[in-house]
Design an enzyme around this catalytic site. Structure first.
Site, PDB file in Angstrom:
ATOM      1  N   HIS A  46       0.835  -1.219   0.000  1.00 26.04           N
ATOM      2  CA  HIS A  46       0.000   0.000   0.000  1.00 26.04           C
ATOM      3  C   HIS A  46       0.865   1.263   0.000  1.00 26.04           C
ATOM      4  CE1 HIS A  46      -4.154  -1.651   0.492  1.00 26.04           C
ATOM      5  NE2 HIS A  46      -3.446  -2.714   0.807  1.00 26.04           N
ATOM      6  N   ASP A  84       2.480   2.090  -3.006  1.00 27.33           N
ATOM      7  CA  ASP A  84       2.603   2.567  -4.394  1.00 27.33           C
ATOM      8  C   ASP A  84       1.701   3.764  -4.670  1.00 27.33           C
ATOM      9  OD1 ASP A  84       0.275   0.983  -4.451  1.00 27.33           O
ATOM     10  OD2 ASP A  84       0.820  -0.084  -6.302  1.00 27.33           O
ATOM     11  N   GLY A 102      -7.116 -14.302  -7.705  1.00 24.71           N
ATOM     12  CA  GLY A 102      -7.643 -13.827  -6.425  1.00 24.71           C
ATOM     13  C   GLY A 102      -6.801 -14.231  -5.230  1.00 24.71           C
ATOM     14  N   LEU A 135      -1.617 -12.711  -5.963  1.00 21.99           N
ATOM     15  CA  LEU A 135      -0.435 -12.842  -6.815  1.00 21.99           C
ATOM     16  C   LEU A 135      -0.609 -12.054  -8.114  1.00 21.99           C
ATOM     17  CD1 LEU A 135       0.259 -16.646  -6.287  1.00 21.99           C
ATOM     18  CD2 LEU A 135       1.235 -14.699  -5.051  1.00 21.99           C
ATOM     19  N   SER A 149      -3.033 -11.953 -10.558  1.00 20.15           N
ATOM     20  CA  SER A 149      -3.418 -12.591 -11.822  1.00 20.15           C
ATOM     21  C   SER A 149      -4.063 -11.587 -12.761  1.00 20.15           C
ATOM     22  CB  SER A 149      -4.388 -13.746 -11.557  1.00 20.15           C
ATOM     23  OG  SER A 149      -5.640 -13.274 -11.104  1.00 20.15           O
ATOM     24  N   SER A 150      -4.717 -10.579 -12.206  1.00 16.97           N
ATOM     25  CA  SER A 150      -5.378  -9.587 -13.063  1.00 16.97           C
ATOM     26  C   SER A 150      -4.335  -8.805 -13.867  1.00 16.97           C
ATOM     27  CB  SER A 150      -6.249  -8.642 -12.235  1.00 16.97           C
ATOM     28  OG  SER A 150      -5.500  -7.915 -11.297  1.00 16.97           O
ATOM     29  N   GLU A 189      -7.119  -0.926 -15.412  1.00 11.57           N
ATOM     30  CA  GLU A 189      -7.605  -1.506 -14.149  1.00 11.57           C
ATOM     31  C   GLU A 189      -8.384  -0.461 -13.340  1.00 11.57           C
ATOM     32  OE1 GLU A 189      -5.887  -4.809 -12.754  1.00 11.57           O
ATOM     33  OE2 GLU A 189      -6.783  -4.711 -10.769  1.00 11.57           O
ATOM     34  N   ASP A 239       2.123  -3.596  -9.365  1.00 10.07           N
ATOM     35  CA  ASP A 239       1.969  -4.948  -9.888  1.00 10.07           C
ATOM     36  C   ASP A 239       2.373  -5.043 -11.352  1.00 10.07           C
ATOM     37  OD1 ASP A 239       0.936  -5.472  -7.394  1.00 10.07           O
ATOM     38  OD2 ASP A 239      -1.144  -5.301  -8.045  1.00 10.07           O
ATOM     39  N   TYR A 259      -9.944  -1.439   0.211  1.00  5.59           N
ATOM     40  CA  TYR A 259      -8.765  -0.884  -0.456  1.00  5.59           C
ATOM     41  C   TYR A 259      -8.970   0.600  -0.755  1.00  5.59           C
ATOM     42  CZ  TYR A 259      -4.942  -0.732  -3.902  1.00  5.59           C
ATOM     43  OH  TYR A 259      -3.803  -0.433  -4.588  1.00  5.59           O
TER      44      TYR A 259
HETATM   45  P1  ADP Z   1      -5.537 -11.060  -8.243  1.00  7.90           P
HETATM   46  O1  ADP Z   1      -5.117 -10.071  -9.272  1.00  7.90           O
HETATM   47  O2  ADP Z   1      -4.897 -10.840  -6.928  1.00  7.90           O
HETATM   48  O3  ADP Z   1      -5.376 -12.472  -8.688  1.00  7.90           O
HETATM   49  P2  ADP Z   1      -8.075  -9.827  -8.764  1.00  7.90           P
HETATM   50  O4  ADP Z   1      -9.405  -9.937  -8.104  1.00  7.90           O
HETATM   51  O5  ADP Z   1      -7.473  -8.505  -8.920  1.00  7.90           O
HETATM   52  O6  ADP Z   1      -7.103 -10.839  -8.000  1.00  7.90           O
HETATM   53  O7  ADP Z   1      -8.153 -10.453 -10.220  1.00  7.90           O
HETATM   54  C1  ADP Z   1      -8.723 -11.722 -10.420  1.00  7.90           C
HETATM   55  C2  ADP Z   1      -9.660 -11.639 -11.593  1.00  7.90           C
HETATM   56  O8  ADP Z   1      -8.903 -11.432 -12.799  1.00  7.90           O
HETATM   57  C3  ADP Z   1     -10.434 -12.907 -11.845  1.00  7.90           C
HETATM   58  O9  ADP Z   1     -11.633 -12.933 -11.093  1.00  7.90           O
HETATM   59  C4  ADP Z   1     -10.731 -12.817 -13.332  1.00  7.90           C
HETATM   60  O10 ADP Z   1     -11.818 -11.955 -13.581  1.00  7.90           O
HETATM   61  C5  ADP Z   1      -9.479 -12.146 -13.874  1.00  7.90           C
HETATM   62  N1  ADP Z   1      -8.493 -13.114 -14.325  1.00  7.90           N
HETATM   63  C6  ADP Z   1      -7.263 -13.329 -13.840  1.00  7.90           C
HETATM   64  N2  ADP Z   1      -6.625 -14.309 -14.507  1.00  7.90           N
HETATM   65  C7  ADP Z   1      -7.476 -14.730 -15.469  1.00  7.90           C
HETATM   66  C8  ADP Z   1      -7.413 -15.721 -16.499  1.00  7.90           C
HETATM   67  N3  ADP Z   1      -6.345 -16.480 -16.693  1.00  7.90           N
HETATM   68  N4  ADP Z   1      -8.501 -15.858 -17.293  1.00  7.90           N
HETATM   69  C9  ADP Z   1      -9.577 -15.091 -17.125  1.00  7.90           C
HETATM   70  N5  ADP Z   1      -9.689 -14.147 -16.177  1.00  7.90           N
HETATM   71  C10 ADP Z   1      -8.672 -13.963 -15.359  1.00  7.90           C
HETATM   72 MG    MG Z   2      -5.482  -7.995  -9.143  1.00  7.70          MG
END
Ligand code: ADP
Ligand code: MG
Length: 375
Positions: free
Chosen positions: A24, A26, A111, A114, A116-117, A149, A161, A213
């Site tokens: 927190h 950034d 989620g 890590l 993933s978004s 985002e 990130d 957040y």
């Molecule tokens: P984090 O970024 O910490 O993993 P977030 O809630 O910010 O958690 O992002 C997760 C969301 O990003 C998922 O619910 C989905 O909507 C999207 N997402 C991430 N990776 C993928 C993927 N490989 N395919 C489709 N959607 C994805």
């Molecule tokens: Mg995310």
């Protein structure tokens, strides 16, 4: 080789990230020290000439989506908003990218804190950049992804990130300076020092589009306004207690104290890593966790239990990583203690009646790139 396919299709990928320390900070113009991890998201992008984006993902629970390449924030929701947001941000910046078929595949748990978004957004962004020869540098791509985002998906996250995912380097953590928007590799040879970085995904889902957040961010901005500075970064050179004495609201004092002390912990960690002493950063990691738990109040019971269990089992340091309200914990351990720490966390979760966590190790890995075979 099919020459046409070679020019109209690319496959790029971008990694998830773990933040070693600096949470927190950034959006407060401060410092963070993330690393790109081996888990990655791959985007195969093939240009289309009908103004449509057709996106699909192998991730469970995702439906294929079709939308106009010139969609606006709000038009596309769900997972495909992350893809649509990148197209929107690029086009909004004047890059007239056409429609595309986008196929997404990922090993980054979603989620779990890590990022993933951002792995998804950065994978799409680097691939479109290469496919259309846009020539955008990584910092520009990071800012575009941040716009996607923030304004398209609606998550008020900072730029850390994306910078980690785009600038990651094998064997290095990335010193991210949010005010300067720079990313500097810092050597971090954990294996060479006989260390392991264990990640515990608590499987408690966090939601950045939820209120916690945004509320933290708003409090920091209000504090900066009260202090008459642009961001809390500007008060780094002053005495922390003098700054805190100017604030009356107890919650605000604690939020600001976290940000100021966290920035200092990042720089202390960098100094130890540069001195080749990665085995000594443990107490800084644990202090970061205490600050997030007590001052910033962004941890949940499961992450606190994971940290306690890891430390009791001999971890050198442990902290929640990521935006909070669930997600993952990292524990720095001697390589020989890695399994014992993982077992201890699993046993503690069992005792508390929590669902089993996912435990794995990470190392600093390469950042986003294009697969050579498609270049
Ligand atoms: P984090 O970024 O910490 O993993 P977030 O809630 O910010 O958690 O992002 C997760 C969301 O990003 C998922 O619910 C989905 O909507 C999207 N997402 C991430 N990776 C993928 C993927 N490989 N395919 C489709 N959607 C994805
Ligand atoms: Mg995310």
């Amino acid at each position: 080789m099919d020459v046409h396919a070679a020019v109209s299709e690319r496959t790029g990928s971008a990694p998830g990230r773990v933040n070693l320390i600096g949470e927190h900070t950034d959006y407060n113009g401060g410092f963070a020290l993330p690393l790109a991890i081996p888990a990655r998201t791959t985007a195969r992008v093939r240009a289309r000439d009908d103004g449509v984006v057709a996106a699909e993902s192998t991730a469970p629970g995702t439906e294929p989506a079709r939308f106009a390449v010139d969609s606006s924030p709000g038009d596309v929701t769900g997972w495909a908003a992350y893809v649509a947001g990148v197209f929107w941000a690029l086009r909004d910046a004047g890059h007239d990218v056409p429609g595309a078929d986008v196929r997404v595949d990922s090993t980054v748990p979603s989620g779990a804190g890590l990022s993933s978004s951002h792995a998804l957004e950065c994978a799409v962004a680097v691939t479109l950049n290469d496919l259309h020869g846009l020539g955008l540098d990584r910092t520009t791509l990071a800012l575009l992804v941040q716009r996607a985002e923030n304004h398209y998906v609606g998550a008020p996250t900072g730029a850390m990130d994306q910078m980690a995912s785009l600038y990651g380097q094998d064997g290095h953590v990335i010193l991210f300076d949010a005010r300067a928007m720079t990313a500097e590799p810092v050597p971090c040879d954990l294996a060479g020092a006989g260390l392991s970085l264990v990640v515990v995904d608590t499987r408690v889902h966090h939601e950045h589009t939820g209120g916690g957040y945004g509320a933290r961010r708003a409090t920091c901005e209000a504090a900066a306004a009260l202090l008459g500075v642009k961001t809390l970064r500007e008060v780094q050179d002053e005495l922390v207690k003098d700054v805190l004495a100017q604030l009356e609201d107890d919650v605000m004092v604690r939020r600001v104290r976290h940000v100021l002390t966290e920035n200092a912990r990042v720089l202390d960690t960098v100094a130890l890593l540069r001195a080749g002493r990665p085995g000594e950063i443990g107490p800084l990691l644990t202090a970061s966790h205490t600050s997030m738990r007590d001052d910033y109040e962004i941890t949940v019971a499961e992450v606190d239990v994971a940290v306690e269990a890891a430390l009791t089992a001999g971890a050198l340091g442990a902290r929640m990583t990521g935006g909070g309200f669930g997600g993952s914990v990292i524990a720095l351990t001697a390589a020989a203690d890695e399994a014992r720490v993982g077992d201890a966390v699993r046993a503690a979760f069992d005792q508390h009646g929590y669902a089993p966590p996912s435990v794995f190790t990470v190392r600093p890995a390469a950042g986003a790139g294009i697969e050579e075979s498609t270049q």
